[in-house]
Motif scaffolding. Structure first.
Motif, PDB file in Angstrom:
ATOM      1  N   GLU A 159      33.257  25.609  46.015  1.00  0.00           N
ATOM      2  CA  GLU A 159      32.278  26.487  45.387  1.00  0.00           C
ATOM      3  C   GLU A 159      32.918  27.828  45.036  1.00  0.00           C
ATOM      4  O   GLU A 159      32.744  28.366  43.948  1.00  0.00           O
ATOM      5  N   GLU A 160      33.681  28.332  45.986  1.00  0.00           N
ATOM      6  CA  GLU A 160      34.341  29.633  45.790  1.00  0.00           C
ATOM      7  C   GLU A 160      35.242  29.589  44.559  1.00  0.00           C
ATOM      8  O   GLU A 160      35.252  30.505  43.724  1.00  0.00           O
ATOM      9  N   GLU A 161      36.010  28.516  44.449  1.00  0.00           N
ATOM     10  CA  GLU A 161      36.943  28.385  43.328  1.00  0.00           C
ATOM     11  C   GLU A 161      36.212  28.285  41.990  1.00  0.00           C
ATOM     12  O   GLU A 161      36.651  28.831  40.981  1.00  0.00           O
ATOM     13  N   LEU A 162      35.098  27.597  42.044  1.00  0.00           N
ATOM     14  CA  LEU A 162      34.329  27.419  40.808  1.00  0.00           C
ATOM     15  C   LEU A 162      33.742  28.737  40.315  1.00  0.00           C
ATOM     16  O   LEU A 162      33.646  28.988  39.119  1.00  0.00           O
ATOM     17  N   LEU A 163      33.322  29.577  41.299  1.00  0.00           N
ATOM     18  CA  LEU A 163      32.695  30.839  40.917  1.00  0.00           C
ATOM     19  C   LEU A 163      33.721  31.921  40.612  1.00  0.00           C
ATOM     20  O   LEU A 163      33.464  32.835  39.843  1.00  0.00           O
ATOM     21  N   ASN A 164      34.858  31.794  41.219  1.00  0.00           N
ATOM     22  CA  ASN A 164      35.868  32.837  41.047  1.00  0.00           C
ATOM     23  C   ASN A 164      37.253  32.213  40.891  1.00  0.00           C
ATOM     24  O   ASN A 164      38.050  32.193  41.826  1.00  0.00           O
ATOM     25  N   PRO A 165      37.558  31.711  39.748  1.00  0.00           N
ATOM     26  CA  PRO A 165      38.795  30.951  39.518  1.00  0.00           C
ATOM     27  C   PRO A 165      40.077  31.734  39.831  1.00  0.00           C
ATOM     28  O   PRO A 165      41.129  31.135  39.997  1.00  0.00           O
ATOM     29  N   ARG A 166      39.912  33.072  39.927  1.00  0.00           N
ATOM     30  CA  ARG A 166      41.129  33.860  40.162  1.00  0.00           C
ATOM     31  C   ARG A 166      41.776  33.568  41.509  1.00  0.00           C
ATOM     32  O   ARG A 166      42.953  33.832  41.704  1.00  0.00           O
ATOM     33  N   VAL A 167      40.990  33.036  42.462  1.00  0.00           N
ATOM     34  CA  VAL A 167      41.554  32.741  43.787  1.00  0.00           C
ATOM     35  C   VAL A 167      42.452  31.506  43.764  1.00  0.00           C
ATOM     36  O   VAL A 167      43.112  31.184  44.742  1.00  0.00           O
ATOM     37  N   ILE A 168      42.473  30.786  42.646  1.00  0.00           N
ATOM     38  CA  ILE A 168      43.245  29.545  42.606  1.00  0.00           C
ATOM     39  C   ILE A 168      44.729  29.843  42.354  1.00  0.00           C
ATOM     40  O   ILE A 168      45.131  30.121  41.225  1.00  0.00           O
ATOM     41  N   GLY A 169      45.491  29.795  43.419  1.00  0.00           N
ATOM     42  CA  GLY A 169      46.946  29.986  43.311  1.00  0.00           C
ATOM     43  C   GLY A 169      47.642  28.643  43.253  1.00  0.00           C
ATOM     44  O   GLY A 169      46.999  27.593  43.198  1.00  0.00           O
ATOM     45  N   SER A 170      48.980  28.656  43.353  1.00  0.00           N
ATOM     46  CA  SER A 170      49.710  27.398  43.148  1.00  0.00           C
ATOM     47  C   SER A 170      49.459  26.379  44.264  1.00  0.00           C
ATOM     48  O   SER A 170      49.454  25.179  44.020  1.00  0.00           O
TER      49      SER A 170
END
Ligand code: GDP
Ligand code: MG
Length: 439
Positions: free
Chosen positions: A378-389
């Motif tokens: 859910e977090e990633e979907l709402l805030n894609p910036r947290v998605i690192g490598s």
């Protein structure tokens, strides 16, 4: 189909309505403007168009949406009704023995329509027969005889005899055992005194139940002038508008007739005896608007484009999370083929063309993006910036894809987000965006 051009433009206008995020005054005004343009191009009278526009706008805003109807359906229904209003009622045709007199200017399609009407009544189980009273135009006798022979319809004529009135008198006697007696008369280049004189005399002898005025659809608005003139002379009981298959001015002729005291009985849609249609305003407009298609589009749109699915306002503000994108893709999925959907969504509806070959790739790609997003938190979907490598690797594994697909998706999302912002500023270009994304 008949009047493809007008039909197409009207359908485009209504599709815009179907695809609109919400139905407000601005949307209605925009759709009305499109409808105006379409009607004017089809030669419908400006005053008539303006009046109709006013009615649509007023009714769309003032009338309550009827129970069981959504706002989109409500407006489409109003447009439908107002267009029918322009055409007025259609001529009633009874399937019983009767005499019909054909009148109209030369070349309007009287003789062709005589054959078409014969075919029409034949198909209804009646026995038609024809009298050729055109002693004016050379070859008129031959033309009608050939047509009647082809249909096995009894034919009476006296080749070379100029006495049209006498021919009608003898002819109607000769064919009286048939059910529907059709008298084809001569025309002139305009409504001249000798034509009126001949019409009146034939009229007195034949005592027709119907007097059909045949008008060439290509004359557009002038139809009302002609209808009025012929009506003033011997009176008409119905109008046949021909050549609607070959003119862009058909809307003018169709709408002009109801302004006079007459109504449309039939329309001619081609050169063969089968190319005649009984005119019914309601059915005609339904077909012109593609009501069948429109209804199923509406149903799908209502199902998919709920407020939650398509919060256009938040999209326009540039808040476009992966979750929003997911919702959009879900809506797209519910709606079916991409091409159809693009034409319905606000973006497609605003006239942005997506290249044809882009659809297939896009559909497959978007389908896979949904799978990728299913592997996100859910977090990633709402805030894609947290998605690192590290997360990219995890998401890729979880969705059965390579990490490059996840990166591509994130890039796609960024582009959509930028596009939404740009769109708000009026800079959005779907083509460019698709090209950039390699779609
Ligand atoms: N495409 C098309 N041509 C038509 C239609 N009705 C008549 N025509 C053509 O118009 C021309 C004149 O028709 P005709 O019946 O001879 O007109 P008349 O002088 O009034 O008897 C002919 O070439 C017909 O084939 C129609 O509905 N569609
Ligand atoms: Mg003729």
């Amino acid at each position: 189909m008949v009047m493809d051009k007008l039909g197409g433009s009207l359908q485009d206008a209504l599709k815009k309505l179907v695809g609109a995020g919400r139905i407000d005054e601005r949307t209605v005004n925009e759709v009305v403007k499109d409808i105006q343009r379409a009607l004017l191009q089809s030669d419908v009278n400006v005053k008539l168009v303006m009046e109709m526009s006013k009615h649509i706008k007023e009714r769309a805003m003032k009338e309550d949406v009827p129970k069981g109807m959504n706002p989109r359906e409500h407006v489409i229904r109003i447009v439908h009704q107002e267009l029918i209003n322009i055409l007025g009622k259609s001529t009633e045709i009874q399937l019983k023995p009767q005499t019909i007199m054909m009148i109209g200017l030369q070349g309007s399609g009287k003789t062709t329509t005589t054959a078409k009407l014969s075919r029409y009544f034949q198909k209804k189980g009646l026995k038609p027969a024809v009298v050729c009273a055109d002693t004016f135009r050379p070859g008129a006798y031959q033309q009608l005889q050939t047509l009647c022979n082809g249909l096995n319809v009894p034919f009476y004529g006296e080749e070379g005899n100029p006495d049209a009135v006498g021919i009608v008198e003898r002819g109607l006697k000769a064919i009286e055992k048939n059910d529907v007696l059709i008298v084809d008369t001569a025309g002139r280049h305009s409504l001249e005194a000798d034509l009126i004189d001949e019409m009146e005399q034939i009229h007195a002898i034949a005592k027709p139940d119907h007097k059909f005025l045949v008008l060439d659809g290509a004359i557009g608005q002038q139809a009302s002038e002609q209808a009025r003139a012929f009506n003033d002379s011997i009176g008409i009981t119905g109008v046949v508008i021909t050549k609607l298959d070959g003119t862009a001015k058909g809307g003018g002729a169709l709408s002009a007739v109801s302004e006079t005291n007459s109504s449309i009985a039939f329309i001619g849609v081609g050169e063969t005896p089968n190319d005649l249609e009984k005119f019914e305003s309601d059915r005609f407009i339904s077909r012109l608007l593609g009501m069948g298609d429109l209804k199923s589009l509406l149903e799908k749109a209502e199902e998919a484009l709920t407020e939650e699915d398509m919060d256009m306002e938040s999209l326009m503000r540039g808040k476009f999370t992966l979750k929003d994108m997911y919702k959009q893709l879900e809506a797209v999925n519910k709606l079916g083929p991409m091409k159809q959907v693009m034409n319905m969504l606000p973006l497609g509806g605003m006239g942005m063309k997506v290249p044809d070959d882009a659809y297939k790739v896009t559909e497959d790609k978007l389908g896979n993006y949904r799978i990728v997003m299913d592997s996100m938190t859910e977090e990633e979907l709402l805030n894609p910036r947290v998605i690192g490598s590290a997360r990219i690797k995890r998401i890729a594994r979880g969705s059965g894809n390579g990490p490059e697909v996840v990166r591509e998706l994130l890039k796609y999302h960024k582009m959509m987000q930028t596009a939404m912002k740009g769109f708000r500023g009026g800079k959005f270009n779907m083509n460019k965006m698709m090209k950039k994304m390699g779609m």
